[in-house]
Design an enzyme around this catalytic site. Structure first.
Site, mmCIF file in Angstrom:
data_model
loop_
_atom_site.group_PDB
_atom_site.id
_atom_site.type_symbol
_atom_site.label_atom_id
_atom_site.label_comp_id
_atom_site.label_asym_id
_atom_site.label_seq_id
_atom_site.Cartn_x
_atom_site.Cartn_y
_atom_site.Cartn_z
ATOM 1 N N THR A 147 40.418 56.256 62.934
ATOM 2 C CA THR A 147 40.706 57.196 64.030
ATOM 3 C C THR A 147 41.657 58.258 63.492
ATOM 4 O OG1 THR A 147 42.391 55.682 64.855
ATOM 5 C CG2 THR A 147 40.231 55.577 65.887
ATOM 6 N N LYS A 174 41.753 49.462 59.812
ATOM 7 C CA LYS A 174 42.132 50.801 60.263
ATOM 8 C C LYS A 174 43.455 50.680 60.997
ATOM 9 C CE LYS A 174 41.990 52.522 63.554
ATOM 10 N NZ LYS A 174 42.668 52.875 64.815
ATOM 11 N N THR A 185 44.253 52.103 67.316
ATOM 12 C CA THR A 185 44.702 50.729 67.336
ATOM 13 C C THR A 185 44.471 50.129 65.966
ATOM 14 O OG1 THR A 185 42.556 49.915 67.972
ATOM 15 C CG2 THR A 185 44.038 50.552 69.729
ATOM 16 N N GLU A 264 50.811 58.233 60.514
ATOM 17 C CA GLU A 264 50.654 59.493 61.229
ATOM 18 C C GLU A 264 51.650 60.548 60.748
ATOM 19 O OE1 GLU A 264 50.407 58.577 65.397
ATOM 20 O OE2 GLU A 264 48.327 58.044 65.047
ATOM 21 N N ASN A 388 50.173 63.114 68.070
ATOM 22 C CA ASN A 388 50.225 62.374 69.325
ATOM 23 C C ASN A 388 50.291 63.240 70.571
ATOM 24 O OD1 ASN A 388 50.205 59.378 68.857
ATOM 25 N ND2 ASN A 388 51.587 60.113 67.254
ATOM 26 N N THR A 393 42.119 65.245 72.251
ATOM 27 C CA THR A 393 41.285 66.399 71.909
ATOM 28 C C THR A 393 40.896 66.405 70.436
ATOM 29 O OG1 THR A 393 43.371 67.589 71.766
ATOM 30 C CG2 THR A 393 42.058 67.892 73.727
#
Lengths: 393, 393
Positions: A147, A174, A185, A264, A388, A393
């Protein structure tokens, strides 16, 4: 005695396991978003799931099988978590499986993505019908389950026992940290041909999760979908309990470290070692408090050897501690020593140098007992906010 | 019966209290950094301190006084927290007070700023010697105690009892959230001329802190220096227990709301209302989990009505809950209703509109009991990272 060898390649090298990832139109731009693991014999299976109260539909679906069920198929989609979707969420999984022509035995589904929307059932069925169960393409599978991951995550080992026999174990995962109930997740699929008894599978998973997946943090959140799945087809006919536990720990540690390094936008992977705590629980609480603290994480991003934040976080965690016994170091640079002022300009410069690395340790010796725990975390910067803030989108 | 009137002006309007803020050279560019509160009679005093295990030297210094001590002087500096400074940190406070020529009775010190450095004693003494104890300049005091605050924080009320008698209460505070063990700890100084008995002071402070200062969060961290100080000179000779509790709640609520709105770059102040929880503790845990969640906070920053993050955070908090009883709304827009899918395009647009406001509510009706709690939080964006990455500079 046994030898554990990291080997090149992915778990599709293990005899009897097949896998692939395709584009089913869930993600934009024909990105890979649907994958499978197929076994040509029935596998023993064990899982660890999130402790979030709102477990996603696929987790509930799994738990409806008999305790000792075997399976030959795992279907995995990204982009939609099938969480907070009620009874229909579970029915959708059954609809998907009953529409496929493969000979599925107790098939398992696993999903990751946005919470609160129903699965695009038709797209998933249409996609799954294109699967080639003879594929051995763990690379594509590892892509299909991503993701917000910046890179795909795989690991693979071979274990040789003294008598020359061997088994293999590998995983794809992942997760950009223990994070993102919404779109990212944590999922991890581990396949092995070890001849492991069912009862050892859960024990090995649970024992190792505490120091691996449960020791990492990107933002301290727990998702609705977190799953670690261990599949064994037993084809090697080889097993050694100690060797298996050890190699499973390596597999899970590898995956956990890849996740935390991919936090991230994170640039730094940091080990927070708490030493000499009054209890194991205290060591764990303090180490996790450090890896979760926003103030610590932003100071790491700023490469600022701001040990006051470390000390204050230890204090705020309320573990047994004494500022006259505490020693704080960045790698081997001591910045706080039992209340004595040591943080002169030279020490500050040396500490700042440590912080410029991609990987380093922050060591807090509480000096009040003999228990230790290491938690793993990362820095938090602008990129985390960006990812985040604009999530769906 | 009583009437509470917000009044213009600051607590220096209360008879007998004097205060000011000056520049002592702790901050750069001659910014105000040292302030005092002086009372021309002895004040009854009560305080709430941080529960961080490493309480700063000024907190330890305060607690060395007799339980029922009275005082006439509070000295406050910013830029240096005098925390993790050992015995010398306490001795430095005594050195400062013994070097001043004012008639000080049990003087109190309060500090905020970087942890782990000794106070610049000489600068503070030289600065304090310049104080004019006849000043009534709460405006300068409120500036002198600021660290990362974007604005100074003050409030003031008059309470009229039925018989026409009245008392006043006012406060200055600093804090850009419950945040920043390093440079921005929360301090609040409340002055009143109410004739309040000593025993009522602690009770009123504790009762009200739970729903005010302890209900706000910017990043969930607890500093070494957090202090709420209540000083009463009793000069009005007027007191009513209910009225006092009520007005103190207003004072503390005002200050808490100013802090959360000033959450280091925050643009939105959000009330997280958890309704119909199974216990008061559950309501509190869930509401605080929402206000602390990085995923919720970054979604607020992105103005994304991403209710999956709200639901997942409730689930991760492990309170008694059921996805078939949960209702989530942004103000009056219901986005999740007991497992039924209601989040169509129109609802999404309406919810997105709510999120564009500076202030709004996120309401989670758990539907499993009758207890409620409201926590207050803010969004978290790039500015937070910027402020905290470059902190000590």
């Amino acid at each position: 005695m046994f030898t554990i060898l990291p080997i090149k390649g992915l778990f599709d090298q293990i005899e009897g396991f097949y896998c692939d990832g395709i584009s089913a139109g869930l993600k934009a731009n024909n990105a890979l978003d649907l994958g499978f693991i197929y076994s040509d014999t029935l596998c023993e299976v064990e899982a660890i799931f999130t402790n979030n109260k709102f477990q996603a539909a696929p987790l509930k679906h799994y738990q409806m099988y008999d305790k000792n069920f075997k399976t030959n198929f795992v279907l995995i989609n990204s982009k939609n978590a099938n969480a907070l979707t009620g009874q229909k969420g579970i029915e959708n999984i059954d609809t998907i499986f009953s529409s496929l022509d493969f000979e599925l035995v107790n098939p398992i589904m696993s999903s990751t993505g946005v919470i609160g929307n129903h699965l695009p059932v038709e797209k998933i069925i249409a996609g799954a019908k294109k699967f080639d169960l003879n594929s051995k393409n763990a690379h594509n599978l590892s892509k299909a389950i991503m993701t917000t991951d910046a890179y795909s995550k795989t690991t693979m080992y071979e274990v040789k026992l003294e008598d020359g026999s061997s088994f293999k174990i590998g995983a794809v995962a992942k997760g950009a940290g223990m994070i993102n109930p919404n779109l990212a997740t944590m999922l991890c699929f581990i396949c092995t041909d070890a001849n492991i008894p069912k009862e050892d599978m859960k024990e090995a998973l649970l024992e190792n999760s505490e120091t691996t997946f449960n020791a990492i943090s990107v933002d301290g959140d727990t998702s609705t979908n977190d799953t670690v799945l261990l599949l064994s087809n037993k084809k090697s006919n080889v097993y050694d309990k100690d060797a298996f536990k050890e190699v499973l720990r390596l597999v899970m540690h590898d995956m956990a470290m890849l996740m935390v390094s991919d936090g991230e936008g994170a640039k730094k992977a940091v080990a927070f070692e708490v030493l000499n705590a009054a209890s194991y629980e205290d060591a764990q609480i303090a180490a996790k408090a450090l890896s979760n603290s926003l103030l610590v994480k932003t100071a790491l991003f700023g490469e600022d050897p701001n040990f006051g934040r470390i000390a204050s976080t230890i204090g705020a965690s309320r573990v047994v501690s004494d500022e006259n016994k505490l020693v704080i170091s960045y790698n081997d640079v001591i910045v706080y020593n039992k209340g004595e002022f040591v943080f002169n300009e030279q020490i500050e410069q040396e500490a700042a140098k440590v912080l410029k690395n991609d990987k380093f340790k922050i060591i807090c010796d509480l000096g009040v007992g003999k228990y230790s725990f290491t938690a793993y975390g990362c820095d938090l910067g602008y990129e985390y906010v960006k990812i985040n803030a604009d999530y769906r989108t």
